[in-house]
Design a protein around this motif. Structure first.
Motif, PDB file in Angstrom:
ATOM      1  N   LEU A  85       0.836  -1.208   0.000  1.00 46.26           N
ATOM      2  CA  LEU A  85       0.000   0.000   0.000  1.00 46.26           C
ATOM      3  C   LEU A  85       0.870   1.258   0.000  1.00 46.26           C
ATOM      4  N   LEU A  86       1.947   1.235   0.787  1.00 40.53           N
ATOM      5  CA  LEU A  86       2.805   2.422   0.872  1.00 40.53           C
ATOM      6  C   LEU A  86       3.595   2.644  -0.421  1.00 40.53           C
ATOM      7  N   ALA A  87       3.671   1.603  -1.262  1.00 37.84           N
ATOM      8  CA  ALA A  87       4.480   1.703  -2.476  1.00 37.84           C
ATOM      9  C   ALA A  87       3.692   2.143  -3.701  1.00 37.84           C
ATOM     10  N   VAL A  88       2.362   2.200  -3.614  1.00 42.51           N
ATOM     11  CA  VAL A  88       1.592   2.526  -4.814  1.00 42.51           C
ATOM     12  C   VAL A  88       1.097   3.970  -4.791  1.00 42.51           C
ATOM     13  N   PRO A  89       0.991   4.588  -5.972  1.00 41.72           N
ATOM     14  CA  PRO A  89       0.460   5.953  -6.056  1.00 41.72           C
ATOM     15  C   PRO A  89      -1.063   5.932  -6.140  1.00 41.72           C
ATOM     16  N   LEU A  90      -1.722   6.263  -5.075  1.00 40.88           N
ATOM     17  CA  LEU A  90      -3.188   6.225  -5.087  1.00 40.88           C
ATOM     18  C   LEU A  90      -3.725   7.491  -5.748  1.00 40.88           C
ATOM     19  N   ALA A  91      -4.708   7.299  -6.642  1.00 44.11           N
ATOM     20  CA  ALA A  91      -5.230   8.422  -7.422  1.00 44.11           C
ATOM     21  C   ALA A  91      -6.343   9.164  -6.690  1.00 44.11           C
ATOM     22  N   GLN A  92      -6.975   8.479  -5.772  1.00 40.05           N
ATOM     23  CA  GLN A  92      -8.085   9.118  -5.047  1.00 40.05           C
ATOM     24  C   GLN A  92      -8.102   8.613  -3.612  1.00 40.05           C
ATOM     25  N   PRO A  93      -8.865   9.273  -2.737  1.00 40.52           N
ATOM     26  CA  PRO A  93      -8.891   8.850  -1.338  1.00 40.52           C
ATOM     27  C   PRO A  93      -9.358   7.395  -1.208  1.00 40.52           C
ATOM     28  N   MET A  94      -8.802   6.692  -0.237  1.00 45.35           N
ATOM     29  CA  MET A  94      -9.186   5.309  -0.003  1.00 45.35           C
ATOM     30  C   MET A  94      -9.519   5.108   1.473  1.00 45.35           C
ATOM     31  N   GLU A  95     -10.709   4.542   1.718  1.00 42.98           N
ATOM     32  CA  GLU A  95     -11.078   4.205   3.095  1.00 42.98           C
ATOM     33  C   GLU A  95     -10.412   2.903   3.488  1.00 42.98           C
ATOM     34  N   LEU A  96      -9.838   2.905   4.665  1.00 38.73           N
ATOM     35  CA  LEU A  96      -9.120   1.722   5.129  1.00 38.73           C
ATOM     36  C   LEU A  96      -9.641   1.301   6.504  1.00 38.73           C
ATOM     37  N   TRP A  97      -9.786   0.007   6.688  1.00 37.84           N
ATOM     38  CA  TRP A  97     -10.068  -0.552   8.019  1.00 37.84           C
ATOM     39  C   TRP A  97      -8.873  -1.397   8.413  1.00 37.84           C
ATOM     40  N   LEU A  98      -8.361  -1.168   9.585  1.00 36.36           N
ATOM     41  CA  LEU A  98      -7.189  -1.890  10.068  1.00 36.36           C
ATOM     42  C   LEU A  98      -7.647  -3.121  10.831  1.00 36.36           C
ATOM     43  N   LYS A  99      -7.279  -4.287  10.315  1.00 35.83           N
ATOM     44  CA  LYS A  99      -7.734  -5.512  10.973  1.00 35.83           C
ATOM     45  C   LYS A  99      -6.788  -5.877  12.109  1.00 35.83           C
TER      46      LYS A  99
END
Ligand SMILES: *Cc1c(COP(=O)(O)O)cnc(C)c1O
Length: 359
Positions: free
Chosen positions: A109-123
């Motif tokens: 996840l830290l290595a990819v360029p995200l184009a838009q906001p992403m909701e994340l749930w931490l398991k």
């Protein structure tokens, strides 16, 4: 036509989704529709439940894609998260909310360029010891996630190991761990499956994730679906194709598996393990004909099985036998086989004809 069928009831799915909605109060309800909506059919289930729920949960990216093709506006939560960097990019493109459950996923996840906001749930692993980050790692992971500005951590997620059992001590411990961690890092949490939604109104958190209760089976070990107001969503049935007399002392089926202790009559029914009925179902497993209960005898074959109708002289070829549905619950059959209703629902093959029953 062989006549073997799986009847699916959209209105019952809708009813059960409404029940989940009522139990959840103001808390968002995400209907779990992984594994083809527990075998009910994704399209039909999503359409039936959409008016009552806030979103849907799937296990795989492929399932999320299928769902969004059906309902482009749906909110979708990806429960197992992404398996590589390509999947993170695709999940982002699709606007999914994603669960992050491992250091490997964090690295991708830290290595990819995200184009838009992403909701994340931490398991978080609160004690089931299957997936999730150990609680003590959560603060550090949150810090690392701050490097990815497109990520919005919506909350912490965990799964309960024993919520089906009444008052299991592990459940209380898991909930306590989750609640104190959520408080410590000032984030919302989600921990409730169907059983917890019914049992623990104080632990609904910020999102509930019912599955099995939507599909007509009781999530609680000690209570039947009907007592909980859960409607039957599917009925598996097949016709009698032969009536066979079995003299006392003779046996029925492969392995001569059942011995007639008296002169008997067995109905041969057009359903077998090739249709997804479990081969491990032993003699004595309940079935019903016209609402009257009787039992399997002998071994389940690939295309057929046998049912004791010795004391049901009115049964004729063509009569329909129910394997689970209105009279026999999937849970009872599952118990006879040493499994759970979930597995029975997922195992029905393509062979039985799907019949959608409206109303
Ligand atoms: C499948 C699933 C659920 C639903 O559980 P039920 O026992 O069917 O209610 C909830 N949470 C997660 C993470 C799941 O994978």
């Amino acid at each position: 036509m062989r006549g073997t069928q799986l009847e699916i009831r959209p209105q019952a799915l809708r009813h059960n989704a409404a029940l989940a909605r009522r139990l959840a109060g103001a808390v968002p309800v995400y209907a779990m529709v992984k594994a083809n909506a527990y075998g009910h059919g994704l399209a039909l289930a999503v359409q039936a439940m959409a008016p009552e729920v806030d979103g849907f949960g799937v296990a795989l990216l492929e399932e999320a894609e299928a769902l969004l093709t059906l309902q482009p506006q749906a909110k979708v939560l990806l429960l197992e998260g992404c398996f590589d960097q390509q999947e993170w990019l695709r999940a982002n493109e699709l606007g999914l909310a994603v669960v992050l459950r491992s250091p490997e996923q964090l690295e991708d996840l830290l290595a990819v360029p995200l184009a838009q906001p992403m909701e994340l749930w931490l398991k978080v692993d609160t004690g089931m010891h299957r997936l999730g980050l150990p609680p003590e790692q959560v603060p550090a992971v949150l810090k690392q996630l701050a490097q990815q500005p497109a990520v919005q951590v919506r909350g912490l997620m965990s799964h309960l190991a024993c919520a089906d059992e009444n008052n299991h001590p592990l459940t209380a411990a898991q909930i306590a761990t989750m609640q104190s961690l959520a408080q410590a890092v000032a984030l919302p949490y989600s921990i409730a499956n169907s059983a917890a939604l019914m049992r623990y109104p104080h632990a609904l958190g910020a999102l509930v994730r019912p599955g099995i209760m939507l599909y007509g089976a009781s999530p609680l070990a000690e209570q039947q679906a009907a007592e909980l107001g859960i409607a039957v969503t599917q009925q598996l049935s097949a016709p009698v194709i032969a009536l066979t007399k079995v003299p006392a002392g003779e046996t029925v089926g492969y392995g001569a598996g059942w011995l007639a202790e008296r002169d008997s009559v067995v109905a041969v029914v057009a359903l077998g393990y090739g249709d997804g009925y479990p081969r491990c179902a032993p003699a004595g497993t309940p079935v019903a004909i016209s609402g009257v209960r009787t039992q399997l005898v002998g071994r389940v074959s690939m295309d057929m099985l046998t049912v004791n109708v010795t004391d049901m002289p009115w049964v004729q070829v063509g009569h329909r036998v129910e394997f689970w549905g209105d009279t026999v619950s999937a849970t009872e059959v599952a118990e006879a086989c040493g499994t759970i209703s979930y597995e029975l629902f997922c195992q029905v093959t393509e062979r039985p004809k799907r019949v959608v029953k409206e109303g």
